[in-house]
Design a protein around this motif. Structure first.
Motif, PDB file in Angstrom:
ATOM      1  N   VAL A 128       0.833  -1.199   0.000  1.00  0.00           N
ATOM      2  CA  VAL A 128       0.000   0.000   0.000  1.00  0.00           C
ATOM      3  C   VAL A 128       0.874   1.259   0.000  1.00  0.00           C
ATOM      4  N   LEU A 132       1.347   4.073  -3.017  1.00  0.00           N
ATOM      5  CA  LEU A 132       1.097   5.499  -2.794  1.00  0.00           C
ATOM      6  C   LEU A 132       2.330   6.314  -3.187  1.00  0.00           C
ATOM      7  N   PHE A 136       2.671   8.934  -6.377  1.00  0.00           N
ATOM      8  CA  PHE A 136       3.116  10.329  -6.286  1.00  0.00           C
ATOM      9  C   PHE A 136       4.226  10.605  -7.305  1.00  0.00           C
ATOM     10  N   THR A 140       2.677  13.821 -13.414  1.00  0.00           N
ATOM     11  CA  THR A 140       3.364  14.505 -14.502  1.00  0.00           C
ATOM     12  C   THR A 140       3.512  15.998 -14.247  1.00  0.00           C
ATOM     13  N   ARG A 141       2.845  16.499 -13.208  1.00  0.00           N
ATOM     14  CA  ARG A 141       2.945  17.934 -12.951  1.00  0.00           C
ATOM     15  C   ARG A 141       3.922  18.240 -11.825  1.00  0.00           C
ATOM     16  N   PHE A 142       3.754  17.533 -10.701  1.00  0.00           N
ATOM     17  CA  PHE A 142       4.619  17.821  -9.571  1.00  0.00           C
ATOM     18  C   PHE A 142       5.420  16.603  -9.141  1.00  0.00           C
ATOM     19  N   ASN A 239      -4.088  -4.767  -5.016  1.00  0.00           N
ATOM     20  CA  ASN A 239      -3.646  -3.595  -4.253  1.00  0.00           C
ATOM     21  C   ASN A 239      -3.230  -2.434  -5.130  1.00  0.00           C
ATOM     22  N   ASN A 242      -5.964  -0.855  -7.332  1.00  0.00           N
ATOM     23  CA  ASN A 242      -7.038  -0.284  -6.506  1.00  0.00           C
ATOM     24  C   ASN A 242      -6.592   1.009  -5.826  1.00  0.00           C
ATOM     25  N   ILE A 243      -5.323   1.067  -5.449  1.00  0.00           N
ATOM     26  CA  ILE A 243      -4.834   2.272  -4.781  1.00  0.00           C
ATOM     27  C   ILE A 243      -4.566   3.381  -5.796  1.00  0.00           C
ATOM     28  N   LEU A 247      -6.230   8.135  -8.472  1.00  0.00           N
ATOM     29  CA  LEU A 247      -5.373   9.021  -9.257  1.00  0.00           C
ATOM     30  C   LEU A 247      -5.658   8.894 -10.749  1.00  0.00           C
ATOM     31  N   PRO A 249      -8.891   7.518 -12.327  1.00  0.00           N
ATOM     32  CA  PRO A 249     -10.190   6.849 -12.302  1.00  0.00           C
ATOM     33  C   PRO A 249     -10.695   6.414 -13.684  1.00  0.00           C
ATOM     34  N   ASN A 250     -10.226   7.112 -14.729  1.00  0.00           N
ATOM     35  CA  ASN A 250     -10.721   6.744 -16.051  1.00  0.00           C
ATOM     36  C   ASN A 250      -9.869   5.666 -16.710  1.00  0.00           C
ATOM     37  N   SER A 253     -10.510   0.840 -14.554  1.00  0.00           N
ATOM     38  CA  SER A 253     -11.955   0.651 -14.411  1.00  0.00           C
ATOM     39  C   SER A 253     -12.268  -0.144 -13.151  1.00  0.00           C
ATOM     40  N   THR A 254     -13.540  -0.283 -12.843  1.00  0.00           N
ATOM     41  CA  THR A 254     -13.918  -1.068 -11.662  1.00  0.00           C
ATOM     42  C   THR A 254     -13.712  -2.556 -11.915  1.00  0.00           C
TER      43      THR A 254
ATOM     44  N   GLY B  12     -10.119   2.958   0.687  1.00  0.00           N
ATOM     45  CA  GLY B  12     -10.008   1.950  -0.339  1.00  0.00           C
ATOM     46  C   GLY B  12      -8.668   1.246  -0.272  1.00  0.00           C
ATOM     47  N   LEU B  13      -8.018   1.356   0.852  1.00  0.00           N
ATOM     48  CA  LEU B  13      -6.760   0.673   0.999  1.00  0.00           C
ATOM     49  C   LEU B  13      -6.971  -0.741   1.528  1.00  0.00           C
ATOM     50  N   PRO B 261      -6.835  14.969 -10.842  1.00  0.00           N
ATOM     51  CA  PRO B 261      -7.921  14.463  -9.993  1.00  0.00           C
ATOM     52  C   PRO B 261      -8.119  15.337  -8.749  1.00  0.00           C
ATOM     53  N   GLU B 266      -1.490  17.085  -6.208  1.00  0.00           N
ATOM     54  CA  GLU B 266      -1.358  18.012  -7.328  1.00  0.00           C
ATOM     55  C   GLU B 266      -2.444  19.075  -7.308  1.00  0.00           C
ATOM     56  N   GLY B 410     -16.580   6.221 -13.692  1.00  0.00           N
ATOM     57  CA  GLY B 410     -15.315   6.215 -14.422  1.00  0.00           C
ATOM     58  C   GLY B 410     -15.317   5.234 -15.590  1.00  0.00           C
ATOM     59  N   ASP B 411     -16.054   4.137 -15.443  1.00  0.00           N
ATOM     60  CA  ASP B 411     -16.114   3.128 -16.510  1.00  0.00           C
ATOM     61  C   ASP B 411     -16.902   3.639 -17.713  1.00  0.00           C
ATOM     62  N   GLY B 414     -16.446   8.570 -17.575  1.00  0.00           N
ATOM     63  CA  GLY B 414     -15.004   8.794 -17.491  1.00  0.00           C
ATOM     64  C   GLY B 414     -14.294   8.463 -18.796  1.00  0.00           C
ATOM     65  N   GLN B 415     -14.802   7.467 -19.513  1.00  0.00           N
ATOM     66  CA  GLN B 415     -14.182   7.098 -20.792  1.00  0.00           C
ATOM     67  C   GLN B 415     -14.335   8.217 -21.813  1.00  0.00           C
ATOM     68  N   ALA B 418     -11.778  10.746 -20.911  1.00  0.00           N
ATOM     69  CA  ALA B 418     -10.421  10.324 -21.237  1.00  0.00           C
ATOM     70  C   ALA B 418     -10.155  10.430 -22.733  1.00  0.00           C
TER      71      ALA B 418
END
Lengths: 304, 448
Positions: A128, A132, A136, A140-142, A239, A242-243, A247, A249-250, A253-254, B12-13, B261, B266, B410-411, B414-415, B418
């Motif tokens: 986990v 994380l 981080f 791509t920005r920070f 893991n 899912n984690i 960051l 989400p698109n 997928s689930t 969600g961990l 996000p 960020e 998101g599925d 979200g597509q 994206a």
């Protein structure tokens, strides 16, 4: 043969007694085994035979959940993804681990102990936390990727974009588990009798020849074990994606992996029954593939 | 309550181990019994509060702790066990599991408005009408009361609310000579101007968020969800939904929104340095800005959210209340606690600790309206936010399975985000997946 050929009774009685003594010794283990391993599986199978609806309650549906899962494009999408992951990531990871183990074992490395511990260290970081941290760095920005882009004027692809996220996950998993696999290989290398090396050296074999013809064949068993662990690990991938999902989400997928699909079915969708069926199918596939890996490893060993 | 969604980054961990454990904990058919609600008079509730007993409360709002302390001081006989079992979805998962198992649920639980219909429908929460909650209607804003009054019952008392407003960086607007936009067309023009001047700067961030999208459609006058008991209509082709999608397409397809996000590191950095210039979000945001983006102090301001024709229109974004569980064996005390928590006493503590109230008395108090926020350069931000609460478009409904629908955003939508495709198509995919799920769950779902 007829009923008259039944075995003599006394023999059966005599055979029974030592059996019970054996069982008494393993009873504590069997009790724990039944409680924490067998019972949940049986319960999951039981669950998977029902269907519960928000409206209408629970009904017995037999194998309908299995039929639905086997025809579920989301499930196969997830399965295909972990299969691709398995085929690409596992050989890379085991290859790196093998090279690291051979390098340490060669005795030509300065600071071998330090090298060994630093390769192994990522394994001590909980998955986990590791994810994380990488999440981080992938920014791509920070994040680190952003810094590299800024510093070198590059335009690296975003690691968390849809096309790259699986590779990025593979990178995290490789980082985490190279040390673990290296340790398995290294332990196996240490038990090879050194007189084999001496004999080979006397016969004029170089270092690479020793590796190819003595070391690798000698640790084949360990490689098979590591491969089986990795197959199981790949199919259970959960893991890391899912984690990373919050960051990206698109991109994730689930139903990104079979385990994520099962998890989201039960916890977002309340479809515990269907989720149990998906989990059991995935478990069976894993068993079959792990067994196939084991068989092929064992067969090669025999033919040698 | 959504004000503390930032903690969801850590949510969600839970790993696959938890999956097995929880699978084993939920027997099929262990559904909580029928809704044999036991009503009570105010006297009975008052009497119960004087007897020694204890209740368990599940919630994650930071304001709960001081409110519980004040309650225990007022009613020393009652022991309130406050437990934080997780934020948002984690919390609902545990709640759902306890409800399913038939045991282990708390007496009182925090619940966001969007998640409430799901629990109300499955009879997991007590209809508070039997305790006299109907008389409290006039204490709360119409939009929050509308969120807890479901299908003829009252399933929670409102705690906070999140009328949407536009938070913006005055310094960025000034630098680029931008007037505060009042229509979405002006907003898009501002977006182009900001991004053209600095390719790293954006008007806002958006990579797709179910709560944001539904609130935006709400503001546009859309009613994609219509619920009448078990009959549900899902229609994302209605006028309001299309209006929003067409407008937002212009931002997404032209790369005018930052692909960052929300609630990420960020995001907070960008809010601090001004590379995200506006946020159209619930009124609970100021406290999060102050703590998450301290560098932005003095630069942020708030204005009514833009609308399509320039006349004021707002929507709720987040917020929630608290409910009594059917499983509770101490419902009288649980309801007594709810009246304190969500009544004048609790609301005052809640507001004093950075919450945005749903009670009219607090919203209209001079002290609240006149509060000058230092972070917002001395602006009386609550004037704007309270006006937004009054401008909320009426008639919105959430699905009785909104938590699931949000999980697959998101599925589907979200597509479209994206691929920079058509958001209308994303909404159509979302509609289809939600419809399938609803029908599988025994609802009769139609698409107009």
């Amino acid at each position: 043969m007829t009923a008259t050929s039944a075995p003599p009774v006394p023999a059966t009685v005599r055979r029974d007694r030592p059996n019970w003594t054996g069982w008494a010794f393993v009873a504590p283990f069997m009790a724990v085994f039944a409680l924490v391993l067998v019972a949940p599986v049986i319960y999951a199978i039981y669950l998977s035979l029902f269907r519960e609806q928000l409206i209408g309650g629970t009904s017995f549906v037999g194998l309908a959940n299995y039929a639905e899962a086997l025809a579920d494009p989301k499930f196969w999408d997830a399965f295909g993804r972990v299969l691709l992951f398995l085929v690409v990531q596992v050989p890379i990871m085991l290859g790196i681990a093998l090279v690291a183990a051979l390098a340490i074992d060669s005795g030509r490395l300065r600071l071998a102990a330090f090298f060994r511990i630093s390769v192994f260290l990522p394994y001590a970081v909980p998955a986990v936390v590791a994810t994380l941290m990488w999440g981080f760095m992938y920014g791509t920005r920070f994040g680190l990727v952003g810094n590299i882009n800024d510093f070198l004027g590059l335009d690296l692809p975003a690691p968390l974009s849809a096309n790259w996220v699986l590779a990025s996950i593979g990178n995290i998993v490789t980082w985490e588990f190279v040390g673990y696999n290296m340790l398995i290989f290294y332990a196996a290398l240490r038990v090879i009798p050194t007189d084999l090396y001496e004999a080979a050296a006397l016969d004029g074999a170089g270092a690479f020849r020793i590796v190819r013809h003595i070391k690798i064949p000698a640790i084949r068993g360990a490689i098979v074990i590591a491969a089986i662990f990795s197959v199981i690990g790949s199919f259970q991938l959960f893991n890391e994606p899912n984690i990373l999902k919050p960051l990206a989400p698109n991109a994730i997928s689930t139903y990104y992996t079979p385990n994520m699909y099962a998890y989201n079915l039960s916890f977002a969708g309340q479809q515990f029954d269907y989720s149990a069926a998906v989990a059991i199918i995935m478990g069976l596939i894993t068993v079959v593939i792990a067994y196939a890996v084991q068989l092929s490893g064992a067969r090669k060993e025999r033919t040698r | 309550m959504t004000a503390h969604r930032s903690t969801r980054r850590w949510v969600g961990l839970a790993t696959a181990a938890a999956l097995t454990a929880t699978l084993a904990a939920c027997a099929p058919g262990a559904q909580q019994g029928s809704g044999d609600a036991t009503g009570a008079t105010a006297e009975e509730i008052a009497a119960a509060l004087q007897e020694e007993s204890s209740i368990t409360v599940w919630g994650w709002a930071p304001q709960l702790e001081p409110i519980v302390e004040a309650f225990e001081e007022k009613y020393p006989q009652i022991d309130v066990k406050l437990e934080n079992v997780g934020t948002g979805n984690d919390h609902y998962t545990k709640l759902q599991n306890a409800i399913k198992a038939g045991t282990g649920a708390p007496d009182v639980a925090q619940v966001e408005y969007y998640a409430l219909p799901q629990f109300a429908l499955s009879d997991a929460f007590v209809d508070l009408t039997d305790f006299g909650a109907g008389e409290l209607e006039d204490d709360y804003t119409a939009s929050t009361w509308g969120s807890v009054a479901i299908g003829g019952g009252i399933y929670a008392l409102p705690q906070d609310s999140g009328p949407m407003a536009m938070f913006y960086r005055a310094d960025v607007f000034e630098r680029h000579g931008i007037e505060v936009p009042t229509t979405w067309d002006e907003y898009i023009a501002a977006a182009e101007k900001i991004h053209a001047a600095d390719p790293n700067a954006y008007i806002t961030n958006d990579i797709g968020d179910a709560g944001f999208t539904t609130s935006m459609i709400w503001q546009a006058g859309g009613q994609p969800y219509r619920v009448d008991g078990e009959n549900v209509t899902i229609d994302f082709a209605d006028e309001g939904s299309t209006k929003w999608a067409d407008t937002w397409n212009r931002l997404v397809q032209n790369d005018l929104v930052a692909p960052v996000p929300s609630w990420s590191d960020e995001w907070f950095q960008a809010l601090g340095d001004g590379s995200i210039a506006t946020l159209v979000i619930g009124a609970w945001m100021p406290a999060n800005l102050e703590s998450g983006a301290p560098d932005g102090a003095g630069e942020w301001r708030v204005a009514p959210m833009p609308s399509y024709d320039g006349s004021p229109a707002a929507a709720e974004n987040g917020g929630g209340g608290d409910a009594v569980l059917q499983q509770s064996e101490n419902k009288l005390v649980a309801y007594g606690f709810l009246e304190f928590l969500n009544g004048p006493e609790g609301a005052a503590i809640h507001a004093a600790n950075g919450g945005f109230p749903s009670t009219l008395a607090d919203l209209e108090s001079d002290e609240f309206l006149g509060y000058e926020s230092e972070y917002f350069g001395g602006q009386q931000i609550n004037e704007v936010l309270v006006q937004a609460a009054k401008d909320v478009v009426p008639g919105w409904q959430y699905l009785p399975f909104q938590t699931y629908a949000n999980s697959i955003f998101g599925d589907t939508v979200g597509q479209a985000y994206a691929s920079k495709g058509d958001l209308n198509e994303g909404l159509a995919a979302w509609q289809e997946a939600s419809t399938d799920y609803g029908n599988e769950q025994g609802f009769t779902v139609e698409n107009d």
